[in-house]
Motif scaffolding. Structure first.
Motif, PDB file in Angstrom:
ATOM      1  N   SER A 115     -36.930  -5.124  15.088  1.00 19.62           N
ATOM      2  CA  SER A 115     -36.217  -6.392  15.294  1.00 19.62           C
ATOM      3  C   SER A 115     -35.063  -6.222  16.280  1.00 19.62           C
ATOM      4  O   SER A 115     -34.795  -7.114  17.099  1.00 19.62           O
ATOM      5  CB  SER A 115     -35.688  -6.909  13.961  1.00 19.62           C
ATOM      6  OG  SER A 115     -34.824  -5.959  13.357  1.00 19.62           O
ATOM      7  N   GLU A 222     -31.773  -0.469   8.358  1.00 19.53           N
ATOM      8  CA  GLU A 222     -31.874  -1.469   7.296  1.00 19.53           C
ATOM      9  C   GLU A 222     -31.501  -2.871   7.778  1.00 19.53           C
ATOM     10  O   GLU A 222     -31.397  -3.797   6.970  1.00 19.53           O
ATOM     11  CB  GLU A 222     -30.961  -1.062   6.135  1.00 19.53           C
ATOM     12  CG  GLU A 222     -31.311   0.290   5.528  1.00 19.53           C
ATOM     13  CD  GLU A 222     -30.326   0.707   4.447  1.00 19.53           C
ATOM     14  OE1 GLU A 222     -29.480  -0.148   4.063  1.00 19.53           O
ATOM     15  OE2 GLU A 222     -30.389   1.860   3.980  1.00 19.53           O
ATOM     16  N   THR A 224     -31.632  -6.614   9.080  1.00 16.77           N
ATOM     17  CA  THR A 224     -32.573  -7.733   9.079  1.00 16.77           C
ATOM     18  C   THR A 224     -32.671  -8.297  10.486  1.00 16.77           C
ATOM     19  O   THR A 224     -31.898  -7.931  11.384  1.00 16.77           O
ATOM     20  CB  THR A 224     -32.097  -8.825   8.117  1.00 16.77           C
ATOM     21  OG1 THR A 224     -30.864  -9.379   8.628  1.00 16.77           O
ATOM     22  CG2 THR A 224     -31.863  -8.266   6.721  1.00 16.77           C
ATOM     23  N   GLU A 227     -29.404  -9.988  11.402  1.00 16.85           N
ATOM     24  CA  GLU A 227     -28.344  -9.032  11.712  1.00 16.85           C
ATOM     25  C   GLU A 227     -28.601  -8.347  13.051  1.00 16.85           C
ATOM     26  O   GLU A 227     -27.672  -8.125  13.842  1.00 16.85           O
ATOM     27  CB  GLU A 227     -28.247  -8.006  10.589  1.00 16.85           C
ATOM     28  CG  GLU A 227     -27.780  -8.611   9.271  1.00 16.85           C
ATOM     29  CD  GLU A 227     -27.951  -7.670   8.101  1.00 16.85           C
ATOM     30  OE1 GLU A 227     -27.286  -7.863   7.068  1.00 16.85           O
ATOM     31  OE2 GLU A 227     -28.782  -6.723   8.212  1.00 16.85           O
ATOM     32  N   GLN A 270     -40.380 -16.840  11.322  1.00 22.90           N
ATOM     33  CA  GLN A 270     -39.400 -15.747  11.311  1.00 22.90           C
ATOM     34  C   GLN A 270     -38.034 -16.232  11.806  1.00 22.90           C
ATOM     35  O   GLN A 270     -36.992 -15.889  11.255  1.00 22.90           O
ATOM     36  CB  GLN A 270     -39.888 -14.595  12.193  1.00 22.90           C
ATOM     37  CG  GLN A 270     -41.067 -13.837  11.630  1.00 22.90           C
ATOM     38  CD  GLN A 270     -41.575 -12.795  12.609  1.00 22.90           C
ATOM     39  OE1 GLN A 270     -41.744 -13.083  13.807  1.00 22.90           O
ATOM     40  NE2 GLN A 270     -41.829 -11.598  12.100  1.00 22.90           N
ATOM     41  N   ALA A 274     -34.474 -16.373   9.752  1.00 18.28           N
ATOM     42  CA  ALA A 274     -33.290 -15.680  10.259  1.00 18.28           C
ATOM     43  C   ALA A 274     -32.126 -16.634  10.472  1.00 18.28           C
ATOM     44  O   ALA A 274     -30.970 -16.308  10.185  1.00 18.28           O
ATOM     45  CB  ALA A 274     -33.635 -14.962  11.564  1.00 18.28           C
ATOM     46  N   GLU A 277     -30.404 -17.367   7.205  1.00 20.20           N
ATOM     47  CA  GLU A 277     -29.818 -16.243   6.471  1.00 20.20           C
ATOM     48  C   GLU A 277     -28.298 -16.259   6.583  1.00 20.20           C
ATOM     49  O   GLU A 277     -27.726 -16.401   7.676  1.00 20.20           O
ATOM     50  CB  GLU A 277     -30.365 -14.922   7.012  1.00 20.20           C
ATOM     51  CG  GLU A 277     -29.805 -13.698   6.285  1.00 20.20           C
ATOM     52  CD  GLU A 277     -30.385 -12.406   6.842  1.00 20.20           C
ATOM     53  OE1 GLU A 277     -29.675 -11.378   6.823  1.00 20.20           O
ATOM     54  OE2 GLU A 277     -31.553 -12.418   7.309  1.00 20.20           O
TER      55      GLU A 277
END
Length: 837
Positions: A115, A222, A224, A227, A270, A274, A277
């Protein structure tokens, strides 16, 4: 068999027609010019290529810097003390100390998430997998087009290989050339890995893993999608990060997610997930305590003058500073101890490394009137300086604006600059023996005579900061001359015009570092020592006064080494040691006069008493400076080897503290004793052209028989006094009447008394001071009348004042008169007589 002659004639006719054809000539000329153009172009391109590649860094430098987790680049820039054994400061975000080098291999725990790769390429380099390292044109992920935006390869080259080159066409061409070469040599996978491990994400977070830990408190693996998009957006404008500009950072993240949907880099589902979030950011992690925060900040400011601070923040540098670690720790804990004492807190304060604060035990006992805790919050700055090397050995102080020891804002200088004012008087022919009258001016009226000292030597006026004498000097010397001296000593460099004489002491502000460097010129016998920061046209005039631009900055950096182990000077050439500049500012004789006065302990006793905090058991030149508002107290003192400066102050608007100057001097006393504890006593060398002679105090003239106080005073050769003191004069007094004795007063009732003769403008002061003054009436005893009553002088009359040519009129007669004798004597009761007729 062909006719050879025919063939030859045919060829000759064709050749003749060709030569007569103008188009053939033009074609031949064009062909020749084109050939020359091609050849010349090739030569020019060759020269350009040679010029571009002559001093380019080798491609192998890049992997050495960034191609492994132990690369020196990822060690933060570190500042050490002068021995290199003690770490002062690491230029890194404390939240990123556990950062890791990331790999493209998703099977490894420390890998770059897909990502983040997708988001980074979407915003920074959409054609990354197609172009050869450079792109002449691409569409920006924003709504507007962007021409020739730098690729990831070009950014690597710019940030790591060409960062010290000046911007311009040549650098742009070199950047493109190297970008294409590293792409061809190392491949796109390496380029992407290196970029994501070195990109600037703001807040001293370099590399994606550092950024993930700083902003989200997690490893990059880690992250997302939401992020990762935020980090990618921040990498384009690091200043708009979520800790400094959270709203702008989120807005840019959302814009990037929409762009990624439009590009097809992510699906609409997606993207929607996002966008919805909620981002939770890690709170700012405070920087751990450093033993020298103010000093470290000064070092970084000075390094930024040599190189791009952004490159320094990226890491890989080792800086050896001028700081003496032990003195720094002792000065810091002594400041903390003094503040605790003044605030009424009884506690033992240790050094930053947990050691004993030996210097604090040297603090003088607080005055009795200081036993009550102070109501104001005190701020304190301390600087320890080497005058002959121009090096800052210690710096303690607040790093906030206005209180930093080297801050530009500074604090009002007050009487701390009075030595510079008296120095100007020395350049104008005065000396420490010069007589000053500390008395009310013609427009002043006062019933309190304690603030006036009457006649004083300039030495006493400077040592005790007598304000009226100082104003007298300012008036005599002229504010323009004083202003020139002050600025040439390095004070108030940003000011362009002098203030009025009444505002000189408090109008302009200075920092403790600036003031300490100015005093260091006296300690170094007129020499300013430091690093050159700009060209100088300094000249020393024949009379010892000052001219030229004298801006040298104090030395804080002894050695600067980059990640490849090479020393760097900021000009492209290696340098292993700081090059000191020694610049004459005043001549040694003038500097010696100032030092001699400031070293005179007994001269300070009238205002400070004895003993006092400026006495440390060895000769030291010291000065306390205060401001009119009483919110600032400066103490500067030096020997030939070391200078210690202290500033103690309270915030504007708070109640002034009358003991501020004594607290400042006490702090100076303890630190100075500790700094000099292992340094042998060395007296200030006396330069040629300095003489000492006995003079009468306070007139500064040669002693007469009437002078009650003879002192030894210092002069520039050729300026010694030649006149005898006339300030003290002897008078013959009739002890019975208290009047001036005359020639007729019986000798057995005459006393000789010495009086201080005060000028007319000082009579009011003398009266308030109860100063004895000689009588102005003469004795009424007349000459005895003998048998010669016909002998008398009728003109001038009795007790008349006469001078120059005098006509005497009288008579002499009587029985058996034969002759007369006329004698003349000076004064009311002449000691000698001159026969005139």
């Amino acid at each position: 068999m062909p006719d050879v002659a025919y063939i030859i004639r045919t060829r000759e006719r064709k050749e003749q027609r060709r030569r007569n054809n103008p188009w053939a000539k033009i074609g031949l000329g064009c062909a020749t010019l084109f050939s020359l153009f091609i050849a010349l172009t090739g030569i020019i391109i060759g020269f350009i290529y040679i010029a571009l590649t002559r001093d380019l860094p080798p491609l192998e430098v890049l992997p050495v810097l960034v191609d492994n987790s132990d690369g020196l680049l990822y060690q933060p820039t570190r500042l050490y003390d002068r021995t290199g054994e003690h770490l002062l400061f690491a230029l890194e975000n404390p939240a990123a100390t556990d950062r890791q080098y990331l790999s493209l291999d998703p099977s490894l725990p420390n890998h770059i998430p897909a990502s983040l790769i997708t988001a980074t390429l979407a915003i920074s380099d959409p054609d990354f997998w197609q172009h050869p390292g450079i792109a002449l044109h691409r569409d920006s992920p924003s709504t507007e087009a962007s021409a020739a935006a730098p690729t990831l390869a070009q950014r690597l080259v710019s940030d790591l290989m060409l960062w010290d080159r000046p911007p311009g066409l040549q650098r742009s061409l070199q950047e493109s050339l190297l970008a294409a070469q590293i792409t061809a040599r190392f491949g796109r996978d390496h380029i992407l890995t290196w970029y994501l491990n070195t990109a600037n994400y703001g807040r001293l977070a370099f590399g994606a893993d550092a950024a993930a830990r700083v902003y989200f408190g997690k490893p990059a693996a880690e992250l997302t999608l939401a992020e990762a998009a935020l980090l990618a957006a921040v990498s384009e404008v690091p200043a708009l990060n979520p800790l400094d500009s959270p709203q702008a950072a989120v807005e840019r993240q959302q814009a990037l997610l929409l762009t990624m949907i439009e590009q097809g880099a992510i699906s609409a589902e997606q993207g929607s997930t996002a966008l919805a979030e909620e981002l939770i950011f890690r709170p700012i992690v405070p920087i751990e305590h450093t033993p020298a925060p103010a000093f470290s900040r000064l070092v970084l400011e000075q390094i930024s003058q040599r190189m791009d601070l952004a490159r320094l923040e990226r890491g890989g540098y080792r800086v050896l500073t001028s700081l003496d670690y032990d003195i720094q720790l002792q000065a810091a804990c002594t400041v903390a101890t003094q503040k605790a004492r003044l605030e009424g807190r009884e506690e033992q304060i240790l050094t930053a490394d947990g050691g004993d604060c030996a210097a604090a035990r040297l603090l003088p006992t607080l005055p009795l009137q200081s036993e009550a805790p102070l109501e104001n919050d005190l701020a304190a700055n301390v600087i320890v300086y080497d005058p002959h090397q121009g090096e800052v050995l210690a710096m303690v102080g607040d790093t906030t604006a206005g209180s930093h020891p080297a801050g530009n804002a500074g604090r009002p200088a007050g009487t701390s600059i009075s030595p510079m004012i008296y120095l100007t008087a020395f350049t104008r022919g005065m000396s420490p023996a010069t007589l000053l009258w500390d008395i009310p001016g013609s427009s002043e009226t006062t019933d309190n005579n304690a603030e006036y000292q009457g006649p004083v030597r300039l030495r006493s006026a400077l040592a005790n900061d007598y304000p009226h004498s100082l104003n007298d000097i300012i008036t005599q010397v002229g504010i323009d001359n004083i202003w020139r001296t002050i600025q040439q000593l390095g004070l108030f460099p940003g000011e362009t015009s002098p203030p009025s004489s009444t505002n000189l002491l408090n109008q302009f502000q200075t920092s403790l570092l600036e003031l300490s460097q100015a005093y260091s010129i006296f300690a170094a016998q007129g020499i300013m020592v430091g690093e050159e920061t700009s060209p100088s046209n300094t000249l020393l005039r024949d009379n010892g006064s000052i001219s030229g631009n004298n801006h040298l900055q104090p030395v804080t950096i002894l050695h600067l080494e980059d990640s490849l182990g090479e020393s760097w000077s900021g000009s492209g050439s290696p340098k292993t040691k700081v090059e000191l500049t020694q610049r004459p500012v005043i001549n040694p004789q003038l500097a010696y006069l100032v030092t001699d006065v400031l070293s005179d302990e007994s001269a300070r006793w009238p205002s400070m008493g004895h003993p006092n905090p400026l006495e440390i058991g060895r000769s030291v030149a010291a000065k306390i400076g205060t401001t009119a508002e009483g919110l600032d107290a400066w103490t500067i003192g030096y020997t030939p080897e070391r200078l210690v400066g202290v500033w103690l102050g309270v915030a504007d608007g708070e109640t002034p503290n009358e003991n501020l100057s004594s607290h400042s001097a006490a702090l100076w006393n303890a630190i100075t004793q500790y700094v000099l504890r292992d340094i042998p006593i060395q007296n200030t060398p006396v330069p040629p052209g300095i003489n000492r002679i006995n003079v009468c105090n306070p007139s500064g003239l040669l002693p007469s028989d009437n002078c009650p106080d003879v002192v030894n005073e210092v002069f520039l050769a050729g300026t010694e006094p030649t006149q005898v003191d006339a300030l003290y004069q002897a008078f013959q007094i009739n002890r019975e009447t208290g009047r001036l004795a005359t020639a007729f007063t019986p000798p057995d009732i005459i006393d000789e008394r010495v009086y201080l003769i005060v000028p007319p403008e000082g009579e009011a002061w003398a009266k308030l001071a109860g100063l004895p003054t000689p009588p102005d009436e003469y004795d009424v005893i007349q000459a005895p009348r003998g048998s010669h009553i016909d002998v008398q002088i009728t003109d001038p009359g009795m007790f008349s004042h006469v001078k120059d040519s005098v006509v005497l009129v009288g008579s002499a007669a009587g029985d058996d008169f034969v002759y007369y004798r006329l004698q003349v004597g000076s004064g009311l009761n002449p000691r000698t007589w001159l026969l005139v007729g």
